[in-house]
Motif scaffolding. Structure first.
Motif, PDB file in Angstrom:
ATOM      1  N   LYS A   7       0.817  -1.363   0.050  1.00 31.89           N
ATOM      2  CA  LYS A   7       0.072   0.140  -0.045  1.00 31.89           C
ATOM      3  C   LYS A   7       0.838   1.224   0.164  1.00 31.89           C
ATOM      4  O   LYS A   7       1.439   1.570   0.630  1.00 31.89           O
ATOM      5  N   PRO A   8       0.662   2.157  -1.034  1.00 34.88           N
ATOM      6  CA  PRO A   8       1.291   3.480  -1.019  1.00 34.88           C
ATOM      7  C   PRO A   8       0.597   4.235   0.136  1.00 34.88           C
ATOM      8  O   PRO A   8      -0.616   3.935   0.261  1.00 34.88           O
ATOM      9  N   ALA A   9       1.182   5.319   0.728  1.00 36.51           N
ATOM     10  CA  ALA A   9       0.699   5.956   1.938  1.00 36.51           C
ATOM     11  C   ALA A   9      -0.175   7.315   1.600  1.00 36.51           C
ATOM     12  O   ALA A   9      -0.400   8.278   2.274  1.00 36.51           O
ATOM     13  N   LEU A  10      -0.108   7.531  -0.049  1.00 35.51           N
ATOM     14  CA  LEU A  10      -0.340   9.020  -0.173  1.00 35.51           C
ATOM     15  C   LEU A  10      -1.744   9.255  -0.638  1.00 35.51           C
ATOM     16  O   LEU A  10      -2.548  10.102  -0.046  1.00 35.51           O
ATOM     17  N   VAL A 113     -12.721  20.251  -8.343  1.00 40.05           N
ATOM     18  CA  VAL A 113     -12.219  19.479  -7.137  1.00 40.05           C
ATOM     19  C   VAL A 113     -12.796  20.197  -5.785  1.00 40.05           C
ATOM     20  O   VAL A 113     -12.789  21.211  -5.430  1.00 40.05           O
ATOM     21  N   GLU A 114     -13.443  19.119  -4.797  1.00 45.45           N
ATOM     22  CA  GLU A 114     -13.942  19.455  -3.568  1.00 45.45           C
ATOM     23  C   GLU A 114     -13.313  19.096  -2.427  1.00 45.45           C
ATOM     24  O   GLU A 114     -12.582  18.113  -2.604  1.00 45.45           O
ATOM     25  N   LYS A 115     -13.425  19.604  -1.172  1.00 44.79           N
ATOM     26  CA  LYS A 115     -12.888  19.007  -0.133  1.00 44.79           C
ATOM     27  C   LYS A 115     -13.065  17.859   0.159  1.00 44.79           C
ATOM     28  O   LYS A 115     -14.047  17.117   0.124  1.00 44.79           O
ATOM     29  N   GLY A 116     -11.925  16.900   0.409  1.00 45.55           N
ATOM     30  CA  GLY A 116     -11.899  15.599   0.695  1.00 45.55           C
ATOM     31  C   GLY A 116     -11.814  14.681  -0.591  1.00 45.55           C
ATOM     32  O   GLY A 116     -11.504  13.304  -0.329  1.00 45.55           O
ATOM     33  N   GLN A 117     -11.934  15.140  -1.862  1.00 44.18           N
ATOM     34  CA  GLN A 117     -11.759  14.206  -3.030  1.00 44.18           C
ATOM     35  C   GLN A 117     -10.383  14.167  -3.240  1.00 44.18           C
ATOM     36  O   GLN A 117      -9.521  14.824  -2.977  1.00 44.18           O
ATOM     37  N   THR A 118     -10.290  12.688  -3.738  1.00 43.54           N
ATOM     38  CA  THR A 118      -8.923  12.349  -4.136  1.00 43.54           C
ATOM     39  C   THR A 118      -8.982  11.929  -5.589  1.00 43.54           C
ATOM     40  O   THR A 118     -10.066  11.662  -6.249  1.00 43.54           O
ATOM     41  N   VAL A 119      -7.821  11.597  -6.197  1.00 45.50           N
ATOM     42  CA  VAL A 119      -7.732  10.977  -7.414  1.00 45.50           C
ATOM     43  C   VAL A 119      -8.673   9.900  -7.639  1.00 45.50           C
ATOM     44  O   VAL A 119      -9.287   9.540  -8.749  1.00 45.50           O
ATOM     45  N   TYR A 136      -3.724  13.544 -18.035  1.00 45.18           N
ATOM     46  CA  TYR A 136      -3.994  14.661 -18.752  1.00 45.18           C
ATOM     47  C   TYR A 136      -4.064  15.903 -17.749  1.00 45.18           C
ATOM     48  O   TYR A 136      -4.440  17.033 -17.721  1.00 45.18           O
ATOM     49  N   ASN A 137      -3.581  15.736 -16.472  1.00 46.41           N
ATOM     50  CA  ASN A 137      -3.477  16.672 -15.368  1.00 46.41           C
ATOM     51  C   ASN A 137      -2.234  16.352 -14.657  1.00 46.41           C
ATOM     52  O   ASN A 137      -2.048  16.029 -13.478  1.00 46.41           O
ATOM     53  N   PRO A 138      -1.095  16.862 -15.199  1.00 53.56           N
ATOM     54  CA  PRO A 138       0.256  16.961 -14.658  1.00 53.56           C
ATOM     55  C   PRO A 138       0.124  17.634 -13.276  1.00 53.56           C
ATOM     56  O   PRO A 138      -0.439  18.852 -13.094  1.00 53.56           O
ATOM     57  N   GLY A 139       0.829  17.145 -12.261  1.00 55.05           N
ATOM     58  CA  GLY A 139       0.927  17.809 -10.592  1.00 55.05           C
ATOM     59  C   GLY A 139      -0.455  17.036 -10.156  1.00 55.05           C
ATOM     60  O   GLY A 139      -0.216  17.185  -8.551  1.00 55.05           O
ATOM     61  N   SER A 140      -1.248  16.242 -10.560  1.00 57.70           N
ATOM     62  CA  SER A 140      -2.309  15.552  -9.906  1.00 57.70           C
ATOM     63  C   SER A 140      -1.884  14.621  -9.047  1.00 57.70           C
ATOM     64  O   SER A 140      -2.307  14.122  -8.004  1.00 57.70           O
ATOM     65  N   ARG A 143      -0.707  16.485  -5.465  1.00 58.87           N
ATOM     66  CA  ARG A 143      -1.780  17.343  -4.821  1.00 58.87           C
ATOM     67  C   ARG A 143      -2.731  17.558  -5.642  1.00 58.87           C
ATOM     68  O   ARG A 143      -2.821  17.743  -6.864  1.00 58.87           O
ATOM     69  N   LEU A 144      -3.946  17.628  -4.926  1.00 66.78           N
ATOM     70  CA  LEU A 144      -5.267  18.187  -5.337  1.00 66.78           C
ATOM     71  C   LEU A 144      -5.646  19.469  -4.786  1.00 66.78           C
ATOM     72  O   LEU A 144      -5.631  19.312  -3.625  1.00 66.78           O
TER      73      LEU A 144
END
Length: 817
Positions: A7-10, A113-119, A136-140, A143-144
C-alpha cells in the motif's frame, strides 16, 4: 519480474463511508437522462427524490453542494425530503454534466475538486483509469487543490456497452425503493413485460444493484395514456406536472394534449420562447384541482389473464403444464368451470405473471385497489415468494403424481451391441457370437457410470416414498440428429417436469430451445461449455467453468492471507487462465488494502529460469506465514513450481500455505507428499468426505451393486481416463438425480424461487445455485477447499459465500436460491 502491490501512503486516505456514498449513487444517476428546465432565466435539472435519498447523496450525484440545492429550492428550508418530490438542481457546465451530455460535447469532463476528494475518488466517480487522470492533469499525482478544475477523459466505450445488450431491451440497475409496479410506471412498460424478460423476478424480490432487462420499445419516463403515437416524457410534482418537449411540438399541440389553454402554459413558463421550443427541455404543466389527469394504470382482465380454449383430449394437468401454472390456481380463477368434465371449446382464464405478483401473500391488504388507483407507494420489495411457488401443492412425487424426468445421454447402444459381437471365420462362413463378458465402448463408459448413479438415487428416493417416472433416451444414434430426435419424441418430452442432459455441448442448443419453449427445467450435467446459460432461465449448469467462481476463490485467498504474506507465482509463458484469475485477485487485494484499510503484503513473481529457487527463497519470509497461489492448471508449470516450493519449505523451514486450482487433483506429476509438506488447499467442485456416514453408505452400496469402487471423478493425482479401474461418474449421476428430484418433491415445480436451502446432502458436490442474471439460468457456485493437513489428514471444507463489499456489476448481479 517482480511487482510489489503493497500500500502506498499518499493518495488512498479514503474513508469507507465516503467511498460507498460516492460510488454507488453517482453510478446509479448516470444511467438515466437528466431533464432540464429554464426558470427565471436560470437552467436547472429536475430530480425526483427516491426512497432513502438525502441531501448529501443527491449533491454527490450532481456534483453540487447541499447549500446550492437549498438555494435553488427555498421551499425546503427547515424541512426534510419526501419520496416523489421534484427538486431543482442548478446546471453548472463542466461540473455536473451527465454521461450522455459529455459524450456529445467533447472528450473531457471538467471536474471541480471539492474538499476531501482524491484522484481515486474521481476515477471511480467517472469510471476511468486513475493513470488517465494523471496523464491529462500534470501535478495531480502530487496533490489536488480544492476549487481547481481537472480534465477527466470520457470513457465512451464503457457508456455504450452499458446501454444495450440487444435491440429488443435496455438494461436497468435496481435501486433502493424500486418495485415492479413503480418500474413499470416509470419506465413506460408493464409488470408482465418486465417479468417476461426477467423470469428471475417472479418471486417479487428485487435485489438492489442487480441488473434487469426493460423492453426497448419505449423510453423511460413515458406515459402510456396521454397521447397515441407521440408519447411525451412526463413527471408529476407537488405543484406542477412536467412535460418533455419533443421535436416538432408547439405550445398549441402541447396544450391540446393536456386540455389547457395556451395562455396558461405561457403564464407558468415565462422563460420559454413559443417560437423556439428546445427538444428535451421540460415545460411546467398546471395540475388540475382534482388531479383528473393523474395516471390510473388499471389492472384489467386482459393484463391479468390470457384465454385458453380447451382442445380435444386436453386435461387440466396438461394445461397447467403448458402454462406452468398450478392446477389449483386455474380452478380458483375459473370458479364456474366443471373440471371433472372438461369439454372441448371451453374457455379458461390463465393467470399471467402480473396476477402472480399481485396475489402474493406479502401484498398489503387492499394491494390491488392501490394499484388500480395509481398509488405507487406500496412497498412490494417486502414480498415473499407465494405459497404456490414454494409449496408442493400438486403433490409432485406422490403416488398420484410422480416426478417425471427425462434422461438424455449419448449411450450409443448400437456401438455397444457391435462391440459385444465376436466374428469368426469357420469353413468359409462368418460366425457371430455374443461375448461371454460384455464390454462397453470407451466413449460410452462415462454415461453408463452416470446412469448407474441415477439408478442408485432412484432406489434411495423410493425408500423415501418419492414416486418417480424416468424416461431414458439414447441420443447417439448415427441415423437421427438431435433435432430429428426432438421432432420424433417432442410430444412425450413436453410432458416431463425436468430434462437431465444432454452431455455434449454441440447438442445443447436444440435441447435448450425445446426446454425454453415448453418451460421445462433443464439440468446440464457434465460439460462446462455452455452458451445457453445467459438466455435460458430454466437451465441449471452443474459443471461450472472456473471463471464464474474466480471472485469467490480470490475472496477466500485474500481473507486467509490478511496480516500475512501473499505471493502469486505466475507461469513463465502467458496463461489466459492465470491472467483472468489475477484480475480478480488484484481487485480484492486493492480494495481490502485501500478501502478497508487491511494489512495485506501482496507480491507477484513470474517464473523465468535457473534463478527461480533463489528468487523465491528471497521472497518467502522464514518467520511468517507465506500464502502462495499458483493460478494455472498447466501440469508442466505445476510440476516445476511445486517441487521448488517443497524444497524451500523443507530445507529452510519456511512456513508455506499453497493454494492450487481446480484441475490439480488430476495432475499425475504431483507428489502427494509435497501437498502435505506445503499445507496445500486445492479448490475443487467435487470431493468425497470419507468420514461422512452417508458417503460411506453410498460407497458400500455402489460396491454391492456394481462390484467396483466409486470415486469423486478420480483419486487424487491419478489418471482419470475411461480405462481406469473404478467408476468416476457414478457419484456424479447420483448427486444430480437425487438433488433435483428431491427439490421437485420438497418444493414443487417452482423450487428455484424459494430462498431457503434444500434439505438435501449430496455425496460429492456442494450444490449452491445462483442465477447468472435476472433473465438467465443458474450455475453451481458450490466449491470446496480440499485441505492437506499435518498427520496426512485430508479434509473437505465447503467454501462459504461472503457478501461482496465491492460495487455490484451487471455480470455479478445474480439471485441465489
Amino acid at each position: 519480474m517482480l511487482k510489489n502491490f503493497s500500500k502506498p501512503a499518499l493518495v488512498f486516505l479514503l474513508t469507507v463511508g465516503l467511498f460507498f456514498s460516492s460510488v454507488f449513487f453517482v453510478h446509479a444517476q448516470e444511467e438515466t437522462t437528466r431533464k432540464r428546465i429554464i426558470i427565471d432565466g436560470e437552467e436547472f435539472f429536475l430530480h425526483v427524490v427516491q426512497a432513502g435519498e438525502g441531501f448529501y447523496s443527491i449533491a454527490r450525484q450532481y456534483n453540487v453542494s447541499q447549500q446550492e440545492i437549498l438555494d435553488a429550492n427555498p421551499q425546503l428550508e427547515g424541512g426534510g425530503l419526501l419520496k416523489g418530490q421534484i427538486l431543482r438542481i442548478p446546471v453548472i457546465e463542466g461540473r455536473n454534466a451527465s454521461s450522455e451530455e459529455v459524450e456529445s460535447s467533447g472528450n473531457f469532463i471538467l471536474h471541480t475538486v471539492e474538499k476531501g476528494q482524491t484522484v481515486w475518488f474521481i476515477s471511480r466517480k467517472y469510471d476511468v483509469d486513475i493513470e488517465d487522470i494523471y496523464k491529462y492533469n500534470p501535478g495531480s499525482r502530487q496533490r489536488l487543490t480544492v476549487g481547481s478544475i481537472i480534465k477527466v477523459p470520457v470513457d465512451v466505450e464503457h457508456e455504450q456497452t452499458r446501454q444495450y445488450a440487444d435491440d429488443n431491451f435496455k438494461l436497468y440497475e435496481i435501486k433502493a425503493g424500486d418495485t415492479l409496479y413503480s418500474l413499470s410506471r416509470r419506465l413506460g412498460t408493464t409488470v408482465n413485460d418486465i417479468l417476461q424478460l426477467n423470469p428471475g423476478l417472479r418471486s417479487g424480490v428485487l435485489v438492489v444493484g442487480s441488473v434487469i432487462r426493460i423492453p426497448a420499445r419505449q423510453e423511460p419516463g413515458k406515459r402510456q395514456d396521454l397521447a397515441a403515437g407521440d408519447e411525451p416524457g412526463y413527471m408529476e410534482g407537488e405543484r406542477y406536472n412536467y412535460h418533455e418537449i419533443k421535436l416538432g411540438q408547439t405550445l398549441y399541440s402541447i396544450s391540446r394534449l393536456y386540455q389547457i389553454e395556451v395562455d396558461e402554459l405561457r403564464r407558468v413558463n415565462p422563460d420559454i420562447d413559443p417560437d423556439d421550443l428546445k427538444p428535451g427541455y421540460m415545460l411546467r404543466i398546471p395540475r388540475p384541482v382534482e388531479n383528473q389527469y393523474a395516471e390510473k394504470q388499471e389492472v384489467k382482465d386482459k393484463d391479468m389473464f390470457e384465454t385458453h380454449k380447451v382442445r380435444r383430449h386436453e386435461t387440466l394437468f396438461s394445461i397447467s403444464r403448458q402454462y406452468d401454472v398450478d392446477m389449483d390456481i386455474i380452478r380458483k380463477v375459473n370458479p364456474g368451470v366443471d373440471f371433472s368434465n372438461l369439454r372441448r371449446g371451453t374457455e379458461l382464464k390463465i393467470p399471467t405473471n402480473q396476477w402472480f405478483v399481485l396475489n402474493y401473500p406479502g401484498t398489503p391488504e387492499g394491494g390491488r385497489e392501490m394499484v388500480e388507483s395509481g398509488i405507487d407507494s406500496v412497498k412490494y420489495s417486502g414480498l415473499v415468494p407465494s405459497d404456490s411457488l414454494c409449496i408442493n401443492k400438486n403433490n409432485v412425487g406422490s403416488i398420484l403424481r410422480p416426478v417425471r424426468i427425462a434422461l438424455l445421454l449419448p449411450f450409443d447402444l448400437d456401438a455397444t451391441e457391435k462391440a459385444n459381437i465376436v466374428e469368426k471365420k469357420q469353413n468359409g462362413d462368418t460366425i457371430r457370437t455374443v461375448r461371454q463378458n460384455p464390454v462397453l465402448p470407451r466413449r460410452s463408459v462415462v454415461f453408463a457410470e452416470f446412469y448407474e448413479g441415477v439408478l442408485l438415487a432412484l432406489d434411495k428416493l423410493k425408500q423415501e416414498n418419492i414416486n418417480v417416472e424416468l424416461s431414458v433416451f439414447d441420443i447417439a444414434s448415427d441415423n437421427l440428429s438431435i433435432k430429428d430426435f426432438l421432432d420424433v419424441n417432442g410430444s412425450e418430452l413436453s410432458k416431463v417436469d425436468m430434462i437431465i442432459g444432454p452431455a455434449r455441448s454441440e447438442n445443447l442448443k436444440p435441447v435448450s430451445d425445446f426446454a425454453l419453449n415448453h418451460q421445462i427445467k433443464l439440468v446440464y450435467p457434465l460439460s462446462n461449455v455452455n452458451h445457453e446459460l445467459e438466455r435460458n432461465p430454466y437451465l441449471f449448469q452443474i459443471n461450472t467453468p472456473d471463471t464464474l467462481v474466480f471472485d469467490k476463490m480470490a475472496t477466500e485467498i485474500v481473507r486467509q492471507s490478511e496480516n500475512y504474506n501473499l505471493l502469486a507465482i505466475l507461469p513463465e509463458e502467458e496463461d489466459e487462465y492465470a491472467t483472468r484469475f489475477l484480475e480478480q485477485l488484484r481487485q480484492k487485494v486493492f480494495f481490502n488494502e485501500f478501502a478497508l484499510n487491511k494489512n495485506i503484503n501482496y507480491l507477484e513473481y513470474r517464473m523465468g529460469g535457473n534463478e527461480d529457487m533463489t528468487n523465491l527463497e528471497a521472497l518467502l519470509d522464514p518467520l511468517k506465514r507465506n500464502y502462495v497461489v499458483v493460478p494455472t492448471n498447466q501440469e508442466a508449470t505445476i510440476s516445476k513450481i511445486v517441487p521448488t516450493l517443497a524444497g524451500i519449505a523443507e530445507t529452510h523451514g519456511v512456513p508455506v500455505h499453497l493454494f492450487g486450482m481446480t484441475e490439480w487433483l488430476r495432475a499425475q506429476s504431483i507428489e502427494p507428499e509435497d501437498m502435505f509438506r506445503l499445507n496445500a488447499s486445492i479448490f475443487t467442485f467435487f470431493a468425497f468426505d470419507y468420514d461422512n456416514t452417508q458417503t460411506k453408505r453410498f460407497i458400500e452400496k455402489y460396491r454391492d451393486w456394481y462390484y467396483t469402487e466409486p470415486h469423486a471423478v478420480s483419486p487424487y493425482f491419478q489418471n482419470s481416463s475411461s480405462s481406469s479401474g473404478y467408476s468416476r461418474y457414478g457419484a456424479w449421476g447420483y448427486d444430480v438425480t437425487y438433488y433435483f428430484i428431491s427439490a421437485l418433491a420438497q418444493r414443487g415445480l417452482h423450487f428455484e424461487y424459494c430462498p431457503d436451502p434444500l434439505n438435501v446432502q449430496p455425496v460429492q458436490f456442494n450444490f449452491s445455485f445462483k442465477r447468472i442474471s435476472n433473465w438467465g439460468g443458474f450455475y453451481n457456485e458450490g466449491i470446496f477447499l480440499l485441505k492437506f493437513l499435518p498427520g496426512y489428514e485430508v479434509k473437505r471444507v465447503p467454501l462459504l459465500t461472503f457478501p461482496s463489499v465491492l460495487p455490484v456489476t451487471a455480470e455479478e448481479s445474480f439471485q441465489p436460491f
